[in-house]
Structure formats: structure tokens, C-alpha cells
Design a protein around this motif. Structure first.
Motif, short mmCIF file in Angstrom:
data_model
loop_
_atom_site.label_atom_id
_atom_site.label_comp_id
_atom_site.label_asym_id
_atom_site.label_seq_id
_atom_site.Cartn_x
_atom_site.Cartn_y
_atom_site.Cartn_z
N THR A 28 11.28 -11.17 0.99
CA THR A 28 10.00 -11.85 1.20
C THR A 28 9.56 -12.40 -0.14
O THR A 28 9.04 -11.68 -0.99
N SER A 31 6.49 -11.62 -2.21
CA SER A 31 6.29 -10.23 -2.60
C SER A 31 7.00 -9.86 -3.89
O SER A 31 7.04 -8.69 -4.28
N TRP A 53 3.95 -13.10 -8.49
CA TRP A 53 4.29 -13.34 -7.09
C TRP A 53 3.61 -14.58 -6.53
O TRP A 53 4.17 -15.28 -5.68
N SER A 100 10.33 -6.48 -7.17
CA SER A 100 9.38 -6.20 -6.11
C SER A 100 8.02 -5.82 -6.68
O SER A 100 7.93 -5.02 -7.61
N SER A 102 5.86 -4.14 -5.13
CA SER A 102 5.43 -2.85 -4.58
C SER A 102 6.16 -1.68 -5.23
O SER A 102 5.52 -0.69 -5.62
#
Length: 118
Positions: A28, A31, A53, A100, A102
Motif C-alpha cells: 500500500t 503507507s 508517506w 513501513s 507502522s
């Protein structure tokens, strides 16, 4: 499966320009922070530039500040590195990186060679 495919490397004379492109798939895109690193022969891989991002923040190594510009195209899952005023010390294999937002997992491309001649 995440894939990062770089293109745009080549041979250029000092003072010239190149534009590197990295096409990301399997993730994604919005992200991930996207970046460029490089590795010259006999040296460790080093940071070149990164873009957040959403494209709102960019950071550059001091050695390329003012000469290189990183950007991202969310519609095409692509990150670009415009390199101007290239110098022989910019010669290296350039790697695309996706990190990433996250969990900070890193993905790498296979690299593209940039060679700057005098």
C-alpha cells in the motif's frame, strides 16, 4: 510480494543529470516512506534522500542537498530522484527503499548503476 524496481541509471558526464525511477508493487504505497540509498565500490550503503508517506516532508544527505530532488507519484506508485550537477563522487549503485510507517519494515530494490565520468 513486495517489489521495488529501479530504472534510469546510466553513464553521464560530470555536470549532467539523470532521473531515477522506482516502481513499487505489492504494498500500500501511501503507507510507506520512500527513499534512495547508494553504495559505492568498497564503501557502505549510505542514505541519499527520503520522502514521507504523503510527500509532505523530504530529507537529504548533505552531500546531495540542492542538487537532488526526491518526489513521489501516488497515482503510479512511483518514487523519483532527479539528480542534477552530478559529480564523479556520485558514482554508485542506487537503491530504492520502502519503509513501513507502522512497523518500519524495510524493502529494497535490486539497484541501478549510476556512473559519472570526468
Amino acid at each position: 510480494q513486495v517489489q521495488l524496481v529501479e530504472s534510469g541509471g546510466g553513464l553521464v558526464q560530470a555536470g549532467g543529470s539523470l532521473r531515477l525511477s522506482c516502481l513499487a508493487s505489492g504494498l500500500t504505497f501511501r503507507s510507506y516512506a520512500m527513499g534512495w540509498f547508494r553504495q559505492a565500490p568498497g564503501k557502505e550503503r549510505e542514505f541519499v534522500a527520503i520522502i514521507s508517506w504523503n510527500g509532505g516532508n523530504t530529507y537529504y544527505a548533505d552531500s546531495v542537498k540542492g542538487r537532488f530532488t526526491i518526489s513521489r507519484d501516488a497515482a503510479n506508485n512511483t518514487v523519483l530522484l532527479q539528480m542534477n550537477s552530478l559529480q564523479p563522487e556520485d558514482t554508485a549503485v542506487y537503491y530504492c527503499n520502502a519503509r513501513s510507517a507502522s512497523d518500519f519494515t524495510d524493502y529494497w530494490g535490486q539497484g541501478t548503476q549510476v556512473t559519472v565520468s570526468l
